[in-house]
Scaffold this motif. Structure first.
Motif, short mmCIF file in Angstrom:
data_model
loop_
_atom_site.label_atom_id
_atom_site.label_comp_id
_atom_site.label_asym_id
_atom_site.label_seq_id
_atom_site.Cartn_x
_atom_site.Cartn_y
_atom_site.Cartn_z
N CYS A 75 5.29 -61.66 3.63
CA CYS A 75 5.26 -60.32 3.04
C CYS A 75 6.27 -60.34 1.89
O CYS A 75 7.45 -60.61 2.10
CB CYS A 75 5.65 -59.30 4.11
N CYS A 110 9.60 -57.72 2.30
CA CYS A 110 10.80 -58.05 3.08
C CYS A 110 11.17 -59.52 2.92
O CYS A 110 12.35 -59.87 3.02
CB CYS A 110 10.60 -57.70 4.55
N CYS A 143 3.08 -54.80 8.09
CA CYS A 143 4.06 -55.86 8.23
C CYS A 143 4.94 -55.50 9.42
O CYS A 143 5.57 -54.44 9.43
CB CYS A 143 4.91 -55.99 6.96
N CYS A 189 9.00 -55.37 8.22
CA CYS A 189 9.57 -54.24 7.47
C CYS A 189 8.83 -52.94 7.72
O CYS A 189 9.15 -51.91 7.15
CB CYS A 189 9.64 -54.55 5.98
ZN LIG Z 1 7.44 -56.93 5.19
#
Ligand SMILES: [Zn+2]
Length: 108
Positions: free
Chosen positions: A20, A23, A56, A59
């Motif tokens: 991702c 993050c 995700c 995060c």
């Molecule tokens: Zn993330």
């Protein structure tokens, strides 16, 4: 529900070897969910599109569109969406309609 739009989860997959970019901590945090959207008329179901939801787990970011991701991630998400099939019974409305039309043609 006799008439309306509904949806059902048809696929849930974690993207392997994908980070991702928000993050940026570790791999395998993006979970892709694919939903079948369908029109309901009594006992007839008409699947008409898929809805995708990406989360995700690191995060807690949630996205409804793949456009928010880099091209490489988009390709992986699209592969998951492509593999996700509408369940057969969500086509029952089309089948019933086809049979009704066929019967009306034959009986003329
Ligand atoms: Zn993330």
């Amino acid at each position: 529900m006799a008439l309306g739009i509904a949806e059902r989860l048809v696929a849930e997959e974690t993207l392997k070897m994908t980070i991702c970019e928000r993050c940026n901590t570790q791999e395998d945090t993006l979970v892709v969910r694919v939903f079948s959207k369908f029109f309901v008329a009594s006992i007839m179901f008409f699947a008409f599109k898929k809805r995708v939801h990406i989360e995700c787990i690191s995060c807690k970011r949630m996205e409804k569109s793949i456009d928010s991701f880099p091209k490489r991630t988009q390709d992986r998400i699209e592969a998951v969406v492509g593999d996700a099939k509408h369940p057969w019974y969500l086509y029952s409305g089309y089948v019933i309609f086809f049979i009704i039309i066929l019967i009306s043609l034959v009986s003329k």
